[in-house]
Design a protein around this motif. Structure first.
Motif, PDB file in Angstrom:
ATOM      1  N   GLY A 176      69.832  33.275  13.455  1.00  0.00           N
ATOM      2  CA  GLY A 176      69.529  35.233  13.317  1.00  0.00           C
ATOM      3  C   GLY A 176      70.686  36.057  12.448  1.00  0.00           C
ATOM      4  O   GLY A 176      71.984  35.028  12.665  1.00  0.00           O
ATOM      5  N   GLY A 177      70.454  36.878  13.225  1.00  0.00           N
ATOM      6  CA  GLY A 177      72.021  38.360  12.646  1.00  0.00           C
ATOM      7  C   GLY A 177      72.852  38.555  13.828  1.00  0.00           C
ATOM      8  O   GLY A 177      74.467  37.685  13.703  1.00  0.00           O
ATOM      9  N   LEU A 178      72.595  37.972  15.095  1.00  0.00           N
ATOM     10  CA  LEU A 178      73.837  37.602  16.268  1.00  0.00           C
ATOM     11  C   LEU A 178      74.489  35.991  15.894  1.00  0.00           C
ATOM     12  O   LEU A 178      75.999  35.926  15.586  1.00  0.00           O
ATOM     13  CB  LEU A 178      73.195  37.466  17.022  1.00  0.00           C
ATOM     14  N   THR A 179      73.538  35.247  15.451  1.00  0.00           N
ATOM     15  CA  THR A 179      74.297  33.883  15.069  1.00  0.00           C
ATOM     16  C   THR A 179      75.365  33.238  13.445  1.00  0.00           C
ATOM     17  O   THR A 179      75.926  33.224  13.864  1.00  0.00           O
ATOM     18  CB  THR A 179      72.787  32.864  14.751  1.00  0.00           C
ATOM     19  N   VAL A 180      74.474  34.813  12.996  1.00  0.00           N
ATOM     20  CA  VAL A 180      75.320  34.428  11.757  1.00  0.00           C
ATOM     21  C   VAL A 180      76.582  35.106  11.866  1.00  0.00           C
ATOM     22  O   VAL A 180      77.779  34.602  11.848  1.00  0.00           O
ATOM     23  CB  VAL A 180      74.657  34.708  10.596  1.00  0.00           C
ATOM     24  N   TRP A 181      76.287  36.342  12.403  1.00  0.00           N
ATOM     25  CA  TRP A 181      77.630  37.389  12.486  1.00  0.00           C
ATOM     26  C   TRP A 181      78.826  36.810  13.756  1.00  0.00           C
ATOM     27  O   TRP A 181      79.707  36.437  12.836  1.00  0.00           O
ATOM     28  CB  TRP A 181      77.522  38.638  13.334  1.00  0.00           C
ATOM     29  N   VAL A 182      78.566  36.079  14.682  1.00  0.00           N
ATOM     30  CA  VAL A 182      79.326  35.510  15.775  1.00  0.00           C
ATOM     31  C   VAL A 182      79.726  34.000  15.029  1.00  0.00           C
ATOM     32  O   VAL A 182      80.945  34.219  15.083  1.00  0.00           O
ATOM     33  CB  VAL A 182      78.479  35.260  16.468  1.00  0.00           C
ATOM     34  N   ALA A 202      76.424  44.732   6.961  1.00  0.00           N
ATOM     35  CA  ALA A 202      75.359  44.959   5.912  1.00  0.00           C
ATOM     36  C   ALA A 202      74.822  44.089   5.554  1.00  0.00           C
ATOM     37  O   ALA A 202      73.438  44.230   5.900  1.00  0.00           O
ATOM     38  CB  ALA A 202      75.791  46.136   4.697  1.00  0.00           C
ATOM     39  N   LEU A 203      75.036  43.149   5.218  1.00  0.00           N
ATOM     40  CA  LEU A 203      74.036  41.920   3.669  1.00  0.00           C
ATOM     41  C   LEU A 203      73.043  41.373   5.676  1.00  0.00           C
ATOM     42  O   LEU A 203      72.097  41.118   5.675  1.00  0.00           O
ATOM     43  CB  LEU A 203      75.178  40.475   3.747  1.00  0.00           C
ATOM     44  N   ILE A 204      73.515  40.985   6.500  1.00  0.00           N
ATOM     45  CA  ILE A 204      72.904  40.471   8.194  1.00  0.00           C
ATOM     46  C   ILE A 204      72.046  41.582   8.480  1.00  0.00           C
ATOM     47  O   ILE A 204      70.404  41.515   8.922  1.00  0.00           O
ATOM     48  CB  ILE A 204      74.131  40.039   8.735  1.00  0.00           C
ATOM     49  N   CYS A 227      69.255  41.508   5.828  1.00  0.00           N
ATOM     50  CA  CYS A 227      68.628  40.245   5.550  1.00  0.00           C
ATOM     51  C   CYS A 227      67.482  40.169   6.742  1.00  0.00           C
ATOM     52  O   CYS A 227      67.048  39.772   6.927  1.00  0.00           O
ATOM     53  CB  CYS A 227      69.333  39.318   5.666  1.00  0.00           C
ATOM     54  N   PHE A 228      67.985  40.410   8.293  1.00  0.00           N
ATOM     55  CA  PHE A 228      67.199  39.907   9.355  1.00  0.00           C
ATOM     56  C   PHE A 228      66.802  40.706   9.830  1.00  0.00           C
ATOM     57  O   PHE A 228      65.684  40.841  10.755  1.00  0.00           O
ATOM     58  CB  PHE A 228      68.295  39.225  10.369  1.00  0.00           C
ATOM     59  N   GLN A 229      66.550  42.362   9.154  1.00  0.00           N
ATOM     60  CA  GLN A 229      65.300  43.126   9.296  1.00  0.00           C
ATOM     61  C   GLN A 229      64.066  42.580   8.491  1.00  0.00           C
ATOM     62  O   GLN A 229      63.328  42.986   9.280  1.00  0.00           O
ATOM     63  CB  GLN A 229      65.989  43.964   9.228  1.00  0.00           C
ATOM     64  N   GLN A 263      61.673  36.980   1.239  1.00  0.00           N
ATOM     65  CA  GLN A 263      62.471  35.578   0.398  1.00  0.00           C
ATOM     66  C   GLN A 263      63.950  36.193   0.164  1.00  0.00           C
ATOM     67  O   GLN A 263      63.498  37.862   0.238  1.00  0.00           O
ATOM     68  CB  GLN A 263      61.214  35.408  -0.663  1.00  0.00           C
ATOM     69  N   LEU A 264      64.801  35.563   0.286  1.00  0.00           N
ATOM     70  CA  LEU A 264      66.052  36.625  -0.287  1.00  0.00           C
ATOM     71  C   LEU A 264      66.143  37.170  -1.347  1.00  0.00           C
ATOM     72  O   LEU A 264      66.458  38.941  -1.579  1.00  0.00           O
ATOM     73  CB  LEU A 264      67.202  35.666  -0.011  1.00  0.00           C
TER      74      LEU A 264
END
Ligand code: SAM
Length: 260
Positions: A152-158, A205-207, A210-212, A217-218
């Motif tokens: 999820g968003g946390l994964t991508v950011w970290v 902002a992108l993360i 997207c994860f909201q 689809q993107l």
């Protein structure tokens, strides 16, 4: 591990204290402490990990503890320990940039663990290693691979700031009071400055955008911004915009954020 005084655990502060010295030793040993290291401990509590940090070779140990009731006993027990009675969420991580090297450790209060880790990975510079205990569920998110339920968003950011590695599961039986959920240890190996995202604001902002809407689809998520650059980006990456956020790797998120 004996508490220094009678203390009633506060649920609101996520107080589940470690009472097994073997587990504490296993956790602290993951930091691989050297004599020149400064160690920052988040939430020392009754000192289960702190006692091992203070006894270690570390040059200095700084502990951030929100519960005033615990601060006095910590300072009395270890005068050499620098205890700051504060909310770790308000700590100025950037002020540590002049300290080199430093490492961070914490059996994190569950209610703030994700937020704290989000901030720490992006605000710490020159931190050479971090070891955190979090809920097992959160540990899976921190170390998940794309296209996985936990990704999820946390994964991508970290993962844009550090390499993470799931170390081991910690049973509820080693805490007092016992938590209702399992815990796990995650190791963080922060990236060097030159490997950090150059456009953090856009990436964040992108993360979040997207994860909201992670089931969409993107192309739909990004439709308000969609232009030929996006078209081109997907083509060059040999990807279809029908993918969902969970299918994009952390590196692809970073690359896509450059178009924002
Ligand atoms: N390190 C100890 C151990 O392993 O036994 C205590 C861990 S306990 C899970 C979390 C600790 O973080 C508690 O001592 C709690 O008071 C402290 N804490 C909770 N919220 C905090 C915050 N926002 N800032 C700093 N410390 C906090």
């Amino acid at each position: 591990m004996q508490p220094t005084q009678q203390h009633r655990a506060k649920k609101s502060l996520g107080q589940n204290f470690l009472v097994d010295r073997n587990i504490c030793e296993k956790i602290v040993s993951r930091l691989n402490i050297h004599p020149e290291d400064t160690i920052i401990e988040i939430g020392p509590g009754q000192g289960a990990l702190t006692s091992l940090l203070v006894e270690s070779d570390a040059a200095k140990v700084i502990a951030l503890e929100k519960d005033e009731d615990l601060v006095n006993s910590l300072t009395q027990r270890w005068p050499e320990l620098e205890v700051r009675n504060m909310d770790a969420l308000e700590f100025d991580w950037q002020s540590l940039s002049s300290l080199k090297p430093y490492k961070i450790i914490g059996n994190l209060p569950y209610n703030i663990a994700s937020k704290l880790i989000w901030d720490i990975v992006s605000m710490t510079r020159k931190c050479s290693k971090a070891v955190f205990m979090v809920q097992h569920e959160v540990a899976l998110r921190l170390t998940a691979k794309p296209s996985n339920k936990q990704y999820g968003g946390l994964t991508v950011w970290v993962k844009n700031h550090a390499r993470t590695s799931y170390a081991f599961k910690v049973p509820a039986s080693v805490f007092r009071p016992k938590p209702n959920v399992d815990s796990a240890i995650v190791d963080f190996f922060p990236f060097e400055d030159n490997a950090l995202p150059e456009n953090s604001f856009q990436l964040e902002a992108l993360i979040k955008t997207c994860f909201q809407k992670r089931r969409k689809q993107l192309r739909n998520i990004l439709k308000l911004k969609w232009n030929t650059d996006f078209e081109q980006w997907f083509k060059e990456a040999s990807l279809t915009p029908q993918l969902r956020p969970e299918n994009l790797s952390p590196e692809l998120f970073r690359s896509l954020s450059r178009l924002m």
